[in-house]
Design a protein around this motif. Structure first.
Motif, PDB file in Angstrom:
ATOM      1  N   ASP A 346      10.741   3.237  14.516  1.00 25.04           N
ATOM      2  CA  ASP A 346       9.703   3.780  15.210  1.00 25.04           C
ATOM      3  C   ASP A 346       9.886   5.008  15.538  1.00 25.04           C
ATOM      4  O   ASP A 346      10.856   5.139  16.597  1.00 25.04           O
ATOM      5  N   PRO A 347       9.230   6.205  15.484  1.00 25.92           N
ATOM      6  CA  PRO A 347       9.367   7.451  16.044  1.00 25.92           C
ATOM      7  C   PRO A 347       9.299   7.833  17.429  1.00 25.92           C
ATOM      8  O   PRO A 347       9.407   8.497  18.030  1.00 25.92           O
ATOM      9  N   ASN A 348       8.243   6.621  17.783  1.00 26.86           N
ATOM     10  CA  ASN A 348       7.961   6.802  19.359  1.00 26.86           C
ATOM     11  C   ASN A 348       9.378   6.335  20.335  1.00 26.86           C
ATOM     12  O   ASN A 348       9.019   6.699  21.440  1.00 26.86           O
ATOM     13  N   TYR A 349      10.152   5.971  19.620  1.00 24.16           N
ATOM     14  CA  TYR A 349      11.336   5.518  20.510  1.00 24.16           C
ATOM     15  C   TYR A 349      12.382   6.479  20.252  1.00 24.16           C
ATOM     16  O   TYR A 349      13.841   6.045  20.454  1.00 24.16           O
ATOM     17  N   ALA A 350      12.386   7.606  19.813  1.00 17.87           N
ATOM     18  CA  ALA A 350      13.239   8.788  19.252  1.00 17.87           C
ATOM     19  C   ALA A 350      14.270   8.993  20.515  1.00 17.87           C
ATOM     20  O   ALA A 350      13.693   9.220  21.696  1.00 17.87           O
ATOM     21  N   GLY A 351      15.423   8.898  20.222  1.00 15.56           N
ATOM     22  CA  GLY A 351      16.513   9.314  21.524  1.00 15.56           C
ATOM     23  C   GLY A 351      16.849   7.997  22.034  1.00 15.56           C
ATOM     24  O   GLY A 351      18.229   8.026  22.760  1.00 15.56           O
ATOM     25  N   ARG A 352      16.129   6.884  22.035  1.00 13.79           N
ATOM     26  CA  ARG A 352      16.622   5.710  22.770  1.00 13.79           C
ATOM     27  C   ARG A 352      16.584   4.534  21.848  1.00 13.79           C
ATOM     28  O   ARG A 352      16.322   3.403  22.386  1.00 13.79           O
ATOM     29  N   ALA A 353      15.994   4.702  20.748  1.00 14.57           N
ATOM     30  CA  ALA A 353      15.760   3.545  19.945  1.00 14.57           C
ATOM     31  C   ALA A 353      16.904   2.340  19.469  1.00 14.57           C
ATOM     32  O   ALA A 353      16.751   1.296  19.811  1.00 14.57           O
ATOM     33  N   ALA A 354      18.199   3.275  19.475  1.00 12.59           N
ATOM     34  CA  ALA A 354      19.482   2.383  19.151  1.00 12.59           C
ATOM     35  C   ALA A 354      19.658   1.372  20.517  1.00 12.59           C
ATOM     36  O   ALA A 354      20.022   0.297  20.391  1.00 12.59           O
ATOM     37  N   GLN A 355      19.309   2.065  21.568  1.00 16.29           N
ATOM     38  CA  GLN A 355      19.659   1.072  23.020  1.00 16.29           C
ATOM     39  C   GLN A 355      18.650   0.022  22.919  1.00 16.29           C
ATOM     40  O   GLN A 355      18.888  -1.196  23.342  1.00 16.29           O
ATOM     41  N   LEU A 356      17.332   0.418  22.788  1.00 14.34           N
ATOM     42  CA  LEU A 356      16.399  -0.655  22.759  1.00 14.34           C
ATOM     43  C   LEU A 356      16.604  -1.635  21.873  1.00 14.34           C
ATOM     44  O   LEU A 356      16.277  -2.903  22.031  1.00 14.34           O
ATOM     45  N   ALA A 357      16.779  -1.373  20.725  1.00 15.34           N
ATOM     46  CA  ALA A 357      17.123  -2.334  19.511  1.00 15.34           C
ATOM     47  C   ALA A 357      18.392  -3.232  19.644  1.00 15.34           C
ATOM     48  O   ALA A 357      18.186  -4.420  19.669  1.00 15.34           O
ATOM     49  N   ALA A 358      19.480  -2.485  20.305  1.00 16.62           N
ATOM     50  CA  ALA A 358      20.157  -3.420  20.606  1.00 16.62           C
ATOM     51  C   ALA A 358      19.986  -4.452  21.839  1.00 16.62           C
ATOM     52  O   ALA A 358      20.501  -5.751  21.947  1.00 16.62           O
ATOM     53  N   ARG A 359      19.405  -3.986  22.919  1.00 15.82           N
ATOM     54  CA  ARG A 359      19.007  -4.629  23.817  1.00 15.82           C
ATOM     55  C   ARG A 359      18.103  -5.769  23.490  1.00 15.82           C
ATOM     56  O   ARG A 359      18.376  -7.086  23.908  1.00 15.82           O
ATOM     57  N   LYS A 360      17.271  -5.681  22.422  1.00 11.96           N
ATOM     58  CA  LYS A 360      16.391  -6.755  21.887  1.00 11.96           C
ATOM     59  C   LYS A 360      17.259  -7.704  21.482  1.00 11.96           C
ATOM     60  O   LYS A 360      16.771  -8.860  21.684  1.00 11.96           O
ATOM     61  N   GLU A 361      18.130  -7.498  20.481  1.00 18.22           N
ATOM     62  CA  GLU A 361      19.037  -8.426  19.785  1.00 18.22           C
ATOM     63  C   GLU A 361      19.683  -9.160  20.685  1.00 18.22           C
ATOM     64  O   GLU A 361      20.237 -10.483  20.727  1.00 18.22           O
ATOM     65  N   GLN A 362      20.414  -8.542  21.804  1.00 14.38           N
ATOM     66  CA  GLN A 362      21.335  -9.176  22.786  1.00 14.38           C
ATOM     67  C   GLN A 362      20.554  -9.968  23.587  1.00 14.38           C
ATOM     68  O   GLN A 362      21.236 -11.211  23.756  1.00 14.38           O
ATOM     69  N   SER A 363      19.282  -9.684  23.853  1.00 16.64           N
ATOM     70  CA  SER A 363      18.625 -10.695  24.673  1.00 16.64           C
ATOM     71  C   SER A 363      18.317 -12.085  23.690  1.00 16.64           C
ATOM     72  O   SER A 363      18.366 -13.315  24.262  1.00 16.64           O
ATOM     73  N   ALA A 364      17.960 -11.899  22.532  1.00 18.59           N
ATOM     74  CA  ALA A 364      17.782 -12.971  21.801  1.00 18.59           C
ATOM     75  C   ALA A 364      19.106 -13.723  21.395  1.00 18.59           C
ATOM     76  O   ALA A 364      19.073 -15.070  21.600  1.00 18.59           O
ATOM     77  N   LEU A 365      20.158 -13.269  21.059  1.00 17.37           N
ATOM     78  CA  LEU A 365      21.360 -13.907  21.076  1.00 17.37           C
ATOM     79  C   LEU A 365      21.819 -14.748  22.405  1.00 17.37           C
ATOM     80  O   LEU A 365      22.095 -15.899  22.172  1.00 17.37           O
ATOM     81  N   ARG A 366      21.752 -14.247  23.691  1.00 22.56           N
ATOM     82  CA  ARG A 366      21.975 -14.646  24.658  1.00 22.56           C
ATOM     83  C   ARG A 366      21.075 -15.969  24.897  1.00 22.56           C
ATOM     84  O   ARG A 366      21.641 -17.194  25.428  1.00 22.56           O
ATOM     85  N   ALA A 367      19.873 -15.790  24.628  1.00 21.60           N
ATOM     86  CA  ALA A 367      18.741 -16.848  25.009  1.00 21.60           C
ATOM     87  C   ALA A 367      19.266 -17.999  24.104  1.00 21.60           C
ATOM     88  O   ALA A 367      19.181 -19.241  24.341  1.00 21.60           O
ATOM     89  N   VAL A 368      19.529 -17.878  22.641  1.00 25.12           N
ATOM     90  CA  VAL A 368      19.821 -18.844  21.729  1.00 25.12           C
ATOM     91  C   VAL A 368      21.075 -19.627  22.232  1.00 25.12           C
ATOM     92  O   VAL A 368      21.270 -20.840  22.081  1.00 25.12           O
ATOM     93  N   MET A 369      22.079 -18.795  22.518  1.00 29.87           N
ATOM     94  CA  MET A 369      23.373 -19.438  22.910  1.00 29.87           C
ATOM     95  C   MET A 369      23.338 -20.242  23.963  1.00 29.87           C
ATOM     96  O   MET A 369      24.009 -21.323  24.351  1.00 29.87           O
ATOM     97  N   LYS A 370      22.333 -19.981  25.010  1.00 30.05           N
ATOM     98  CA  LYS A 370      22.103 -20.756  26.481  1.00 30.05           C
ATOM     99  C   LYS A 370      21.126 -22.256  25.849  1.00 30.05           C
ATOM    100  O   LYS A 370      21.677 -23.289  26.478  1.00 30.05           O
ATOM    101  N   CYS A 371      20.353 -21.970  24.871  1.00 25.13           N
ATOM    102  CA  CYS A 371      19.680 -23.101  24.331  1.00 25.13           C
ATOM    103  C   CYS A 371      20.746 -24.106  23.747  1.00 25.13           C
ATOM    104  O   CYS A 371      20.610 -25.458  23.872  1.00 25.13           O
TER     105      CYS A 371
END
Length: 516
Positions: A346-371
């Protein structure tokens, strides 16, 4: 006239034909088969009648047992009324004495350094029926929520009318927030806490939770409050936009006062689906009478991509066999990776796309591990690979945070890469300061976590830096006045220095990777 045949005379006998014999045989076979079919049919009818008779007998016995249990319960409730009234009267007298003693006490509050001091203050406000003071005290101590959860039920038991007291206490924010311009922090947690704590205080002391000591007038008032909240839904933006803490408070209000309406189950279902991510929603849904609708609700959550919420609902109502959790968790992780990839593209997230994408995947991984840990799914879905992926994302994030190493007192010669002294800046207040001053300080600046777009050409310094001197308009990274043409020590053609880091052409510097 012919003569009659002589019986003793031998006459010619007529033998039956073979076809007639076969016909008779087929008739006998058909009759035998028909008799067998009729016998089997009659036996089946008899067995069916016996089964129905046994089922009807069991239903009659169960009905008789339920009737007997209900009659015994009614008799017990009837006999317990006198005892409950006596207990209530004695309790009122005791509370009256305690209230008078508290009113005469000059320092009833004491210290709040421990649980005893907190309980003393809570009891004081409850004995005095000071609902506003009670609410202000509770809502201002969120850090002590677990201690409050332990002490509030005991304090509410000191009230003359705990149910009425609680309704008055939370009336500032429920059903409608009346704080006006002072509306700030969400106090839904305090409403839920107080409503949950009310239940032990209104349980019948003789027969338990099957009878709540809530007067009819208070229950009618609770119904009016619920209607007011539902009317205010439109002002809140409708069911889809209502805040989850408000929904939780509304549900807890219905459950605490026992005013769940079966005709409004569809409304309850929509509100539960809209706030399904909240941890308490599965239990609340069952308490609201939505147990029969759970399969459809789980399928709706799955269709909306809320597989993790669906897993919690399946365990709450025992539908794990119908909705296996492991495939749902895998699908949840797959959707999270797709969402992360879409963020990167998404070009709207230019400059911080990598950070937001990593945060999204990290949040999902932590939630699944807790489950996985909560429901003991390690054997079906080992968490080792998930942990490795999480560590990989964390490592990548840490590496991006490290600033690039840039020498503080050396510049690189543009022609042959050799070191050269830093550019000299004027010592007067009108001097044009070189842009080479301490690049690492720019990299480590917490106020510039990222470049939202390409860095523009080197801007003109503010007028205060130059005083009355006209700022230079040279596009180079240093002033020609501050760095004249070098001679003597460095013979040769004049040096053509490119813009540092590409600032002159609007390209982000080479150390931009330190911003994330």
């Amino acid at each position: 006239m012919g003569s009659a045949p002589n019986p003793g005379e031998l006459t010619e006998l007529t033998h039956p034909s073979f076809d007639e014999f076969q016909h008779q045989t087929s008739l006998m076979t058909g009759c035998t088969l028909m008799w067998k079919e009729l016998s089997d049919h009659i036996s089946s009818l008899e067995a069916n009648l016996m089964r129905q008779s046994e089922a009807l007998k069991r239903k009659i016995e169960a009905l008789d047992s339920e009737t007997k249990t209900s009659l015994d319960s009614l008799k017990k409730r009837e006999l317990s009324i006198d005892d409950s009234v006596k207990i209530a009267v004695n309790r009122v007298e005791l509370l009256k004495k305690d209230a008078l003693k508290t009113l005469n006490d000059d320092n009833p509050d004491g210290e709040v350094d421990n649980g005893d001091g907190l309980l003393q203050i809570l009891k004081s406000t409850c004995l005095r029926m000071e609902a506003k003071e009670f609410w202000n005290f509770v809502s201002g101590r969120k850090k002590d929520i677990e201690l409050l959860r332990e002490k509030i039920p005991e304090a509410l038991s000191e009230c003359i009318d705990p149910a009425k007291f609680v309704m008055e206490a939370i009336s500032e924010v429920f059903p409608v927030d009346k704080r006006g311009n002072e509306r700030g922090n969400d106090l839904g947690w305090a409403c839920v806490l107080v409503l949950e704590s009310l239940i032990p205080a209104v349980v019948d002391p003789v027969i338990g939770k099957s009878r709540m000591l809530i007067t009819r007038s208070v229950k009618e008032k609770a119904k009016e409050i619920a209607e007011t909240w539902k009317i205010s839904l439109e002002e809140r933006g409708g069911i889809d936009n209502v805040k989850t803490p408000d929904v939780h408070t509304f549900f807890q209000h219905l459950i605490t006062f026992g005013i769940v309406n079966e005709e409004e189950l569809d409304l309850y279902r929509k509100l539960v689906i809209g706030s399904a991510w909240r941890k308490q929603m599965p239990k609340l849904a069952v308490s609201l009478g939505l147990g029969d609708k759970m399969p459809d609700m789980i399928e709706e959550l799955i269709s909306k991509g809320q597989q993790l919420d669906a897993v919690h609902f399946t365990y709450e109502v025992g539908l794990v066999d119908r909705f296996p959790p492991v495939p749902l968790l895998k699908a949840f992780l797959k959707d999270a990776k797709k969402a992360a990839s879409s963020i990167l593209e998404d070009p709207n997230y230019a400059g911080r796309a990598a950070q937001l994408a990593a945060r999204k995947e990290q949040s999902a991984l932590r939630a699944v591990m807790k489950c996985i840990e909560e429901y003991k799914l390690e054997a079906e879905l080992p968490p080792e690979n998930l942990k490795k992926r999480l560590e990989q994302l964390e490592k990548t994030k840490t590496e991006k945070r490290k600033p690039a190493t840039v020498p503080a007192n050396k510049r690189t010669r543009a022609s042959n890469g050799g070191p050269m002294p830093p550019a000299k800046a004027g010592r007067s207040t009108n001097a044009y300061v070189s842009s080479f001053a301490a690049p690492p300080s720019i990299v480590r600046s917490p106020s510039h976590p990222q470049y939202p777009a390409a860095v523009p050409a080197y801007p003109s310094p503010p007028p205060a830096m130059y005083g009355t001197q006209t700022p230079p308009t040279c596009p180079y990274m240093y002033s020609p006045e501050a760095a004249p043409q070098l001679a003597g020590s460095y013979p040769g053609a004049p040096m053509n220095y490119p813009a540092y880091g590409g600032y002159g052409n609007g390209i982000a510097p080479a150390y931009q990777q330190a911003y994330y």
